[in-house]
Scaffold this motif. Structure first.
Motif, PDB file in Angstrom:
ATOM      1  N   ALA A 111       1.026  -1.313  -0.066  1.00 44.97           N
ATOM      2  CA  ALA A 111      -0.050  -0.208   0.056  1.00 44.97           C
ATOM      3  C   ALA A 111       0.819   1.087   0.187  1.00 44.97           C
ATOM      4  CB  ALA A 111      -0.951   0.102   1.349  1.00 44.97           C
ATOM      5  N   TYR A 112       0.137   2.382   0.169  1.00 47.01           N
ATOM      6  CA  TYR A 112       1.092   3.583   0.348  1.00 47.01           C
ATOM      7  C   TYR A 112       0.494   4.584   1.451  1.00 47.01           C
ATOM      8  CZ  TYR A 112      -2.528   6.105  -2.457  1.00 47.01           C
ATOM      9  OH  TYR A 112      -3.794   6.540  -2.979  1.00 47.01           O
ATOM     10  N   PRO A 160      -1.417   7.260   2.880  1.00 50.93           N
ATOM     11  CA  PRO A 160      -2.331   8.241   2.223  1.00 50.93           C
ATOM     12  C   PRO A 160      -2.343   9.377   2.550  1.00 50.93           C
ATOM     13  CG  PRO A 160      -3.274   6.971   4.146  1.00 50.93           C
ATOM     14  CD  PRO A 160      -1.761   6.267   3.794  1.00 50.93           C
ATOM     15  N   SER A 211      -0.321  -2.476   6.695  1.00 56.08           N
ATOM     16  CA  SER A 211      -1.669  -2.259   6.157  1.00 56.08           C
ATOM     17  C   SER A 211      -2.303  -3.505   5.570  1.00 56.08           C
ATOM     18  CB  SER A 211      -1.860  -1.205   5.170  1.00 56.08           C
ATOM     19  OG  SER A 211      -3.149  -0.778   4.813  1.00 56.08           O
ATOM     20  N   GLN A 251       4.132   7.724  -1.315  1.00 63.05           N
ATOM     21  CA  GLN A 251       3.396   7.976  -2.947  1.00 63.05           C
ATOM     22  C   GLN A 251       4.337   8.039  -3.963  1.00 63.05           C
ATOM     23  OE1 GLN A 251       0.032  10.647  -3.194  1.00 63.05           O
ATOM     24  NE2 GLN A 251      -0.434  10.389  -0.967  1.00 63.05           N
ATOM     25  N   LEU A 311      -2.097   4.483  -7.888  1.00 62.34           N
ATOM     26  CA  LEU A 311      -2.387   5.037  -6.895  1.00 62.34           C
ATOM     27  C   LEU A 311      -3.906   5.095  -6.415  1.00 62.34           C
ATOM     28  CD1 LEU A 311      -0.160   8.397  -6.936  1.00 62.34           C
ATOM     29  CD2 LEU A 311       0.079   6.608  -5.425  1.00 62.34           C
ATOM     30  N   GLY A 364      -4.679   1.652  -4.774  1.00 62.77           N
ATOM     31  CA  GLY A 364      -4.504   1.807  -3.244  1.00 62.77           C
ATOM     32  C   GLY A 364      -3.643   0.643  -2.855  1.00 62.77           C
ATOM     33  N   VAL A 365      -3.970  -0.450  -3.093  1.00 60.96           N
ATOM     34  CA  VAL A 365      -3.157  -1.815  -2.824  1.00 60.96           C
ATOM     35  C   VAL A 365      -2.987  -2.511  -3.944  1.00 60.96           C
ATOM     36  CG1 VAL A 365      -3.178  -3.899  -1.219  1.00 60.96           C
ATOM     37  CG2 VAL A 365      -4.301  -1.674  -0.440  1.00 60.96           C
TER      38      VAL A 365
END
Length: 253
Positions: A34-35, A37, A105, A114, A131, A134-135
């Protein structure tokens, strides 16, 4: 029916090529990522490794939090090649990241900045699509860190209080090995003591000795290899200051 020598050689060659292909594939571990947020581009400036604001800029901002790979702080500063597996968006090489934080996550092994998450894409538009997901599914493997034109350096943490308390981080370590222990040595009488890992990549000592200080690092593990002590050419000066960074004069291959 006896096989001809040419046919036997062909079978062995095919088997060998298949084995080599399997070995290359097995170097990567499947997972997901993930990243952050809440970051505009780079990673967090307050990660568990203790890099503070410097952690958001390390490796050009291509950084990540890790869960199991954090390894109680031993994994801080380790580099990994991370590539996503969606053929529509993902590049073949992915991105090389540095571990600067601890976190997970869901079932992910990485929470990328990001910037790093988008850089797994084939193009800028593909990165934007990643992006939006999300995952994503990924593959990763340990790889060598590279900091051209830089030596290993010691950054004195802002919490240090000269001359009563010393905390520092070890930065810009190239290669794919871990720093497993650190010694602080007095340069006048050459006595050394093992330091405590306070948290993450932060090493600490109460009432450090006076005079210039020599920091020695036990390097090993990572992707294999024996442990060995790395002795810097330069010392931390007697009048070290919180927030300052001192060049060790040495680097790993």
């Amino acid at each position: 029916m006896a096989l001809s020598p040419q046919l036997i050689l062909h079978v062995l060659l095919v088997a060998l090529l298949g084995l080599q292909s399997t070995v290359r594939a097995d170097n990567f571990t499947p997972s997901s990522a993930a990243y952050y947020p809440n970051s505009k581009e780079n990673g967090t400036g307050d990660g568990a490794c203790g890099y503070r604001s410097f952690g958001a800029t390390l490796n050009g901002g291509d950084v990540s939090a890790a869960s199991v790979l954090y390894r109680n702080g031993v994994g801080c500063g380790a580099c990994y090649q991370v590539k996503c597996t969606n053929a529509n968006y993902c590049s073949d090489n992915g991105v090389t990241i540095v571990i600067t934080d601890s976190g997970a996550s869901g079932n992910t092994d990485f929470i990328l900045s990001q910037r790093a998450f988008a850089e797994m894409g084939q193009t800028a538009d593909a990165g934007a699509s990643l992006l939006a997901l999300g995952v994503v599914g990924i593959e990763f493997r340990r790889t060598s860190c590279s900091y051209p034109n830089k030596n290993i350096s010691f950054k004195i943490d802002e919490s240090s209080n000269y001359p009563h308390y010393l905390a520092f981080l070890i930065l810009y370590q190239q290669g794919d090995q871990d720093i497993n222990a650190v010694q602080l040595c007095e340069t006048e009488n050459l006595t050394c003591k093992l330091l405590d890992r306070s948290h993450g990549a932060v090493w600490t000592v109460v009432s450090p000795p006076s005079g210039p200080l020599s920091i020695r690092m036990l390097v090993g593990g990572g992707n294999g290899g024996d442990e060995s002590w790395v002795v810097p050419l330069n010392n931390i000066p007697q009048d070290w200051q919180p927030g300052s960074t001192y060049d060790s004069g040495v680097q790993l291959n």
